[in-house]
Design a protein around this motif. Structure first.
Motif, PDB file in Angstrom:
ATOM      1  N   PRO A  90      -6.500  22.484  -1.607  1.00 40.97           N
ATOM      2  CA  PRO A  90      -7.366  22.361  -2.654  1.00 40.97           C
ATOM      3  C   PRO A  90      -8.844  22.176  -2.552  1.00 40.97           C
ATOM      4  O   PRO A  90      -9.407  22.590  -3.512  1.00 40.97           O
ATOM      5  N   PHE A  91      -9.411  21.570  -1.440  1.00 41.18           N
ATOM      6  CA  PHE A  91     -10.860  21.576  -1.243  1.00 41.18           C
ATOM      7  C   PHE A  91     -11.280  22.850  -0.831  1.00 41.18           C
ATOM      8  O   PHE A  91     -12.337  23.204  -1.436  1.00 41.18           O
ATOM      9  N   SER A  92     -10.592  23.810  -0.266  1.00 42.20           N
ATOM     10  CA  SER A  92     -11.142  24.887   0.139  1.00 42.20           C
ATOM     11  C   SER A  92     -11.503  25.881  -1.123  1.00 42.20           C
ATOM     12  O   SER A  92     -12.101  26.899  -1.277  1.00 42.20           O
ATOM     13  N   ARG A  93     -10.357  25.844  -2.138  1.00 46.98           N
ATOM     14  CA  ARG A  93     -10.261  26.603  -3.060  1.00 46.98           C
ATOM     15  C   ARG A  93     -11.594  26.466  -4.062  1.00 46.98           C
ATOM     16  O   ARG A  93     -11.811  27.468  -4.554  1.00 46.98           O
ATOM     17  N   TYR A  94     -12.462  25.049  -4.098  1.00 43.67           N
ATOM     18  CA  TYR A  94     -13.485  25.079  -4.670  1.00 43.67           C
ATOM     19  C   TYR A  94     -14.833  25.070  -3.952  1.00 43.67           C
ATOM     20  O   TYR A  94     -15.940  25.140  -4.525  1.00 43.67           O
TER      21      TYR A  94
END
Length: 511
Positions: A90-94
């Motif tokens: 999830p962190f990488s997605r944004y």
């Protein structure tokens, strides 16, 4: 195809910019190796055992560490990593790859500080969990960044360096406790813990001066930023035509990947269609590290040598790691100039099977003897040089390149989580096997790892294709077309040909 002899295969020294970035990202694994080594060394240091161990009954002198304490200290690192990888996707997605490095650094600072001040096993475990979460961010984002940013023909070198620097960190993490073991009181181990602050500090500062991953920017819909990022990464190492072809191939590949993506959650897509094959290969490659038994040496190396009868376990760990570093450098060179990924990992896994069997045979034939101890030392060195070096140089690039750009961080996160669950089980159960107060198997414990390495060898033999020299877009195409494992090395891809043709047309993007 972007294989050997391709115009894109620019000289190694012409790519100095990406080599400097590789050195920066490799500090993630220096921290990882250093941390594991110092904690393993602490378990044989008087100053550490006075606080976290128990005194031996009279007439014996000194301290020992309880099996439960060993389990908690070592396994909480793995628990922290498992929790950490749940947030990397999830962190990488944004936020991208660079912010992931900064997040890992903050977690590391917190974990090191807690460990420095801890005076109880509970406090130490909290620090270990935070350091584990830091490792999760570093391992995932450093590997992803290098796989997505390095030229195809240098991907094995750039990602393979991560395997070398793990051993470098392990050596440094053994030397420091060796030097400080005579320091009285808590300082004997606190000095080693304080040294850990160096690595995230250097990475945080260095990340300010590198561009974001161009493939991540394309996935997020920022083609102009992706173009500028790729231009900064390549510098003067490629011609205008080579740059345009590589950029066009990336754009086509990402666009096709988006077109094929379903509306389902990414976690579901990982196990659907052609991505199922890719996810299983990634998870199998990453977890082969746990199956190899290397976690026993990482977590309990110094303690294992002590129980095997080695006179100076600290010095033995240093000799072993020094040999592993030499082997790792040789392995990276072999992967670049001589052999493919498949050949390297099959050789390494076969060597692990034979080394573990030989060590176990000695421990079974003459348990507790000097001959068995010398036999164990000899084959542990062989194991670390051949398996640790040759597998370590290729598991990093394989795990990152085998999955698509859209699912790369998520799949690596899941694979790392599975690996660390197995590592946690190893760390939790190993004391029962090797501790004299429990089963006291000693070197006979290696029988178990000989069997698990044999299973890993069969997995790679039947399922792992050769991907050396291929661009990530070529790998995407071959998986989408369901090319069989044995044809990967010779398959003619369309994407490079299309990129070359499109380069002659009016460009949609501008350098």
């Amino acid at each position: 195809m972007a294989l050997q002899g391709s115009p894109r295969n620019t000289p190694l020294l012409a790519n100095q910019r990406i080599l400097w970035i590789t050195a920066l990202m490799a500090l993630a694994n220096v921290q990882y190796g250093f941390d594991a080594a110092v904690i393993a060394s602490f378990q044989a240091m008087e100053g550490f055992l006075e606080i976290f161990g128990y005194p031996l009954p009279a007439p014996k002198k000194g301290y020992e560490i309880a099996t439960t304490t060993q389990q908690l200290i070592t396994s909480f690192l793995n628990v922290g990593t498992i929790v950490g990888v749940l947030f990397t996707g999830p962190f990488s997605r944004y936020f991208g790859r660079r912010p992931g490095i900064w997040a890992g650094s903050l977690l590391g600072f917190a974990g090191f500080g807690v460990q420095l001040g801890a005076r109880s096993v509970a406090g130490l475990c909290v620090g270990r969990a935070l350091v584990g979460a830091s490792n999760a961010f570093f391992i995932t984002f450093a590997n992803s960044y290098l796989a997505e940013s390095a030229p195809a023909h240098l991907r094995s070198v750039c990602s393979g360096v991560l395997g070398v620097t793990t051993s470098v960190g392990g050596l440094l993490g053994t030397v420091v406790p060796y030097v400080t073991k005579g320091v009285p009181g808590r300082l004997c181990y606190q000095i080693g813990l304080a040294c850990l602050f160096v690595f995230p500090t250097a990475m945080s500062v260095g990340a300010l001066f590198i561009p974001e991953s161009p493939r991540w920017l394309l996935v997020r819909g920022h083609p102009e930023k992706a173009e500028r990022s790729l231009a900064l990464l390549r510098g003067h190492s490629s011609t205008h035509t080579q740059f345009r072809e590589e950029l066009t191939e990336m754009v086509h590949g990402i666009n096709e990947e988006k077109a094929l993506a379903s509306s389902s959650p990414a976690l579901v897509d990982m196990f659907r269609g052609t991505d199922l094959r890719r996810s299983l290969l990634c998870i199998g490659t990453v977890t082969s590290r746990a199956a190899s038994g290397i976690w026993v040496f990482i977590s309990y190396g110094t303690y294992f040598y002590k129980q095997a009868g080695i006179h100076d376990p600290f010095a033995m760990s240093m000799y072993n790691l020094s040999a592993a570093i030499v082997g790792a450098v040789a392995a990276v060179l072999c992967s670049h100039f001589l052999f493919g990924r498949r050949t390297m990992i099959l050789f390494a896994t076969a060597a692990a099977v034979l080394s573990m069997m030989a060590a176990a045979i000695g421990g079974t034939a003459a348990p507790g003897s000097d001959a068995a101890a010398k036999n164990f030392v000899a084959f542990s060195v062989i194991y670390n040089v051949l398996y640790g070096s040759f597998a370590g140089s290729v598991t990093w690039p394989i795990s990152a390149e085998v999955v698509s750009s859209r699912l790369r961080v998520l799949t690596l996160s899941v694979a790392t989580a599975v690996d660390y669950v197995l590592a946690w089980l190893t760390a939790f159960c190993s004391p029962y096997f090797i501790n004299p107060a429990a089963l006291n198997w000693g070197v006979k414990y290696c029988w178990l790892w000989a069997g698990s390495n044999a299973l890993a060898f069969l997995f790679f033999w039947f399922l792992l294709p050769e991907m050396k020299g291929r661009s990530l877009e070529e790998i995407d195409e071959m998986f989408e077309k369901r090319v069989r494992t044995k044809y990967f090395s010779t398959y003619e891809c369309d994407c490079t040909r299309v990129a070359t043709q499109d380069e002659a047309k009016p460009a949609a993007l501008h350098v």
